[in-house]
Design an enzyme around this catalytic site. Structure first.
Site, mmCIF file in Angstrom:
data_model
loop_
_atom_site.group_PDB
_atom_site.id
_atom_site.type_symbol
_atom_site.label_atom_id
_atom_site.label_comp_id
_atom_site.label_asym_id
_atom_site.label_seq_id
_atom_site.Cartn_x
_atom_site.Cartn_y
_atom_site.Cartn_z
ATOM 1 N N ILE A 31 24.540 6.812 -32.727
ATOM 2 C CA ILE A 31 25.611 7.073 -33.696
ATOM 3 C C ILE A 31 26.027 5.795 -34.434
ATOM 4 C CG2 ILE A 31 27.651 6.672 -32.212
ATOM 5 C CD1 ILE A 31 28.690 9.415 -33.176
ATOM 6 N N ASN A 87 20.457 -1.432 -21.210
ATOM 7 C CA ASN A 87 21.617 -2.269 -20.905
ATOM 8 C C ASN A 87 22.153 -1.850 -19.539
ATOM 9 O OD1 ASN A 87 21.664 -3.756 -23.321
ATOM 10 N ND2 ASN A 87 22.675 -2.072 -24.395
ATOM 11 N N GLY A 93 26.513 -5.148 -22.029
ATOM 12 C CA GLY A 93 27.166 -4.299 -23.020
ATOM 13 C C GLY A 93 27.014 -2.814 -22.773
ATOM 14 N N GLN A 94 26.676 -2.435 -21.527
ATOM 15 C CA GLN A 94 26.541 -0.998 -21.252
ATOM 16 C C GLN A 94 27.892 -0.306 -21.402
ATOM 17 O OE1 GLN A 94 25.301 0.047 -17.273
ATOM 18 N NE2 GLN A 94 24.827 2.152 -17.839
ATOM 19 N N HIS A 100 20.020 5.376 -20.312
ATOM 20 C CA HIS A 100 19.481 5.578 -21.659
ATOM 21 C C HIS A 100 18.677 4.360 -22.057
ATOM 22 C CE1 HIS A 100 23.551 3.873 -21.919
ATOM 23 N NE2 HIS A 100 23.118 3.184 -22.972
ATOM 24 N N HIS A 102 17.265 2.346 -25.257
ATOM 25 C CA HIS A 102 17.351 2.164 -26.703
ATOM 26 C C HIS A 102 15.952 1.893 -27.245
ATOM 27 C CE1 HIS A 102 21.824 1.334 -26.934
ATOM 28 N NE2 HIS A 102 21.623 1.079 -25.652
HETATM 29 P P1 AMP Z 1 25.021 1.115 -24.237
HETATM 30 O O1 AMP Z 1 25.915 0.146 -24.926
HETATM 31 O O2 AMP Z 1 23.698 0.539 -23.830
HETATM 32 O O3 AMP Z 1 25.719 1.835 -23.089
HETATM 33 O O4 AMP Z 1 24.643 2.193 -25.329
HETATM 34 C C1 AMP Z 1 25.384 3.331 -25.591
HETATM 35 C C2 AMP Z 1 25.018 3.741 -26.985
HETATM 36 O O5 AMP Z 1 25.430 5.064 -27.183
HETATM 37 C C3 AMP Z 1 25.667 2.895 -28.083
HETATM 38 O O6 AMP Z 1 24.655 2.269 -28.858
HETATM 39 C C4 AMP Z 1 26.462 3.920 -28.885
HETATM 40 O O7 AMP Z 1 26.452 3.663 -30.267
HETATM 41 C C5 AMP Z 1 25.766 5.210 -28.533
HETATM 42 N N1 AMP Z 1 26.567 6.411 -28.639
HETATM 43 C C6 AMP Z 1 27.823 6.611 -28.182
HETATM 44 N N2 AMP Z 1 28.230 7.873 -28.432
HETATM 45 C C7 AMP Z 1 27.186 8.482 -29.068
HETATM 46 C C8 AMP Z 1 26.985 9.794 -29.596
HETATM 47 N N3 AMP Z 1 27.928 10.759 -29.508
HETATM 48 N N4 AMP Z 1 25.797 10.066 -30.192
HETATM 49 C C9 AMP Z 1 24.854 9.122 -30.299
HETATM 50 N N5 AMP Z 1 24.980 7.860 -29.802
HETATM 51 C C10 AMP Z 1 26.139 7.546 -29.201
#
Ligand code: AMP
Length: 114
Positions: A31, A87, A93-94, A100, A102
């Site tokens: 997002i 992460n 920065g998790q 997940h 990236h």
């Molecule tokens: P992390 O920082 O590695 O935990 O990554 C979490 C990621 O989820 C971040 O890059 C956010 O931008 C992404 N994110 C959070 N909410 C959503 C959502 N509803 N749809 C898509 N991505 C999201």
């Protein structure tokens, strides 16, 4: 997990821009993209993060990596290259506690990462 954002995306309770949907894996666009191609690849089952991976998760991890390769090809970054990132914890920065990966591509990336 009832209170997990990504479990809600898997369940269809929260919309997402899905790019790949397989038996054990879902992939959708981030997002808040940090690159022209920024896709999150997740296991459909709730795994908190890389620290909670167990040998029984081998199948779904393989499925995640294979999915990333397909998404990279479909997004035309398979030749230019891309980065796969997990992460883990606050310093990395998790922000979401559902495993997940990236997939970032479409621009040159610095090393070491910021
Ligand atoms: P992390 O920082 O590695 O935990 O990554 C979490 C990621 O989820 C971040 O890059 C956010 O931008 C992404 N994110 C959070 N909410 C959503 C959502 N509803 N749809 C898509 N991505 C999201």
């Amino acid at each position: 997990m009832t209170d997990c954002l990504f479990c809600k995306i898997v369940a269809g309770e929260i919309p997402a821009d899905v790019v790949l949907d397989r038996e054990g894996v879902l992939a959708f666009r981030d997002i808040n993209p940090q690159a022209p191609v920024h896709v999150l690849v997740i296991p459909k089952e709730h795994i908190q993060d890389a620290t909670t991976i167990r040998p029984t998760h081998g199948g779904v991890l393989t499925e995640m990596i294979a999915a990333a390769g397909e998404i990279a090809s479909a997004g035309d970054v398979d030749q230019s290259g891309y980065r796969l990132v997990f992460n883990v914890g606050p310093d990395a920065g998790q922000t979401v506690l559902h495993l997940h990966m990236h997939l970032l591509g479409g621009r040159p990336m610095a090393w070491p990462p910021g």
